[in-house]
Design a protein around this motif. Structure first.
Motif, short mmCIF file in Angstrom:
data_model
loop_
_atom_site.label_atom_id
_atom_site.label_comp_id
_atom_site.label_asym_id
_atom_site.label_seq_id
_atom_site.Cartn_x
_atom_site.Cartn_y
_atom_site.Cartn_z
N ARG A 180 0.82 -1.22 0.00
CA ARG A 180 0.00 0.00 0.00
C ARG A 180 0.85 1.27 0.00
O ARG A 180 0.36 2.35 -0.31
CB ARG A 180 -0.94 0.00 1.21
CG ARG A 180 -0.25 0.03 2.56
CD ARG A 180 -1.23 -0.03 3.72
NE ARG A 180 -0.54 -0.12 5.00
CZ ARG A 180 -0.10 -1.26 5.54
NH1 ARG A 180 -0.32 -2.40 4.91
NH2 ARG A 180 0.52 -1.26 6.70
N GLU A 181 2.14 1.15 0.35
CA GLU A 181 3.05 2.30 0.32
C GLU A 181 3.82 2.38 -0.99
O GLU A 181 4.63 3.29 -1.18
CB GLU A 181 4.04 2.21 1.49
CG GLU A 181 3.40 2.40 2.85
CD GLU A 181 4.42 2.34 3.99
OE1 GLU A 181 5.64 2.38 3.70
OE2 GLU A 181 3.99 2.25 5.15
N ILE A 186 2.09 -1.92 -8.50
CA ILE A 186 1.01 -2.89 -8.69
C ILE A 186 0.86 -3.31 -10.15
O ILE A 186 0.77 -4.50 -10.46
CB ILE A 186 -0.32 -2.34 -8.12
CG1 ILE A 186 -0.24 -2.33 -6.59
CG2 ILE A 186 -1.50 -3.18 -8.59
CD1 ILE A 186 -1.42 -1.70 -5.90
N ALA A 187 0.85 -2.35 -11.07
CA ALA A 187 0.67 -2.69 -12.49
C ALA A 187 1.81 -3.56 -13.00
O ALA A 187 1.59 -4.55 -13.71
CB ALA A 187 0.54 -1.43 -13.32
N ALA A 212 -9.37 -1.06 -13.97
CA ALA A 212 -9.01 -2.14 -13.06
C ALA A 212 -7.76 -1.76 -12.25
O ALA A 212 -7.67 -2.04 -11.06
CB ALA A 212 -8.76 -3.42 -13.84
N GLN A 213 -6.81 -1.11 -12.91
CA GLN A 213 -5.59 -0.69 -12.22
C GLN A 213 -5.91 0.28 -11.08
O GLN A 213 -5.36 0.18 -9.98
CB GLN A 213 -4.62 -0.04 -13.20
CG GLN A 213 -3.31 0.39 -12.56
CD GLN A 213 -2.33 0.97 -13.56
OE1 GLN A 213 -2.37 0.64 -14.74
NE2 GLN A 213 -1.45 1.84 -13.10
N ALA A 218 -6.34 1.25 -5.25
CA ALA A 218 -7.12 1.78 -4.12
C ALA A 218 -7.30 0.75 -3.01
O ALA A 218 -7.66 1.10 -1.89
CB ALA A 218 -8.49 2.25 -4.61
N TYR A 219 -7.01 -0.51 -3.31
CA TYR A 219 -7.17 -1.58 -2.33
C TYR A 219 -5.97 -1.60 -1.39
O TYR A 219 -4.84 -1.39 -1.82
CB TYR A 219 -7.31 -2.91 -3.08
CG TYR A 219 -7.47 -4.12 -2.19
CD1 TYR A 219 -8.64 -4.32 -1.45
CD2 TYR A 219 -6.46 -5.08 -2.10
CE1 TYR A 219 -8.79 -5.45 -0.64
CE2 TYR A 219 -6.61 -6.21 -1.29
CZ TYR A 219 -7.77 -6.38 -0.57
OH TYR A 219 -7.91 -7.48 0.23
#
Length: 228
Positions: A180-181, A186-187, A212-213, A218-219
């Motif tokens: 999350r940091e 993520i992509a 979707a990205q 945001a998760y």
């Protein structure tokens, strides 16, 4: 190995400090303590440290201390002689001996009971282990890397972790940030895993849409890279 680690861990700004510490610490024999939540990729960083070290051609031995029972700890890490206990039907080298000249990675070191912490500290200080059933110590030469998702400082204050052991294992301390940091990763991580499993299962690769990205970024990812 370095390229693979960057692919799996990522290269967001939050990781640049990690990779810089790895670059500086890897060529030395300094003990390294990796801190971070479960699933952030601490073992990947440990393997990267080994791959960039002078011991890269030697063994990398990983031990999950959370999975080693208290009764088998000494046998698992230090080895045993034939007949040392009921099921000891043959001589066996422990993980310290097996990793000698290479790197020993002790994961979940925060789960180690106090009594066993003292035995580990003794082995590290003496750079030798005594197998169960023997009275002769065996010299070992390992580069030690430990990892935990717990606060060892807080555990020391609560007298749940030995302060002298903490000083012994964290010559260099590296914190691996949670996913999350470093949402920028993520992509790239998604593409890496999709490509990996598409080839493994002979499937047509998929691509991540922008919508979707955004949802993935945001998760909060409590399980970090392992959950992704």
């Amino acid at each position: 190995a370095g390229g693979a680690a960057h692919s799996v861990i990522g290269s967001a700004p939050a990781m640049r400090h990690v990779f810089e510490l790895v670059r500086r610490a890897a060529p030395t024999d300094a003990n390294v303590l990796l801190l971070g939540e479960s699933g952030v990729g601490k073992e990947v960083i440990a393997r990267l440290l080994h791959a960039q070290s002078k011991r890269a051609a030697e063994v990398f031995m990983a031990v999950d201390l959370g999975a080693v029972s208290e009764s088998l700890f000494e046998s698992e890490l230090f080895g045993h002689r034939k007949g040392a206990f009921t099921d000891a039907r043959e001589e066996r080298a422990g993980r310290f001996q097996a990793a000698s000249a290479g790197t020993l990675f002790l994961d979940e070191i925060g789960n180690l009971p106090l009594l066993l912490q003292g035995k580990l500290l003794s082995a590290l200080e003496q750079r030798a282990v005594t197998p169960l059933g023997s009275d002769r110590p065996i010299d070992v030469d390992v580069r030690l890397i430990c990892a935990t998702n717990k606060s060892l400082i807080e555990m020391c204050r609560a007298r749940e972790f030995r302060e002298d052991l903490l000083y012994r294992i964290n010559t260099v301390e590296i914190r691996v940030p949670p996913l999350r940091e470093r949402t920028e990763d993520i992509a790239a991580l998604f593409d890496y895993f999709i490509d990996l499993y598409s080839r493994k299962y002979n499937l047509r690769p998929k691509r991540l849409s922008r919508s979707a990205q955004k949802r993935l970024e945001a998760y909060p990812w409590p399980g970090n890279v392992r959950e992704l």
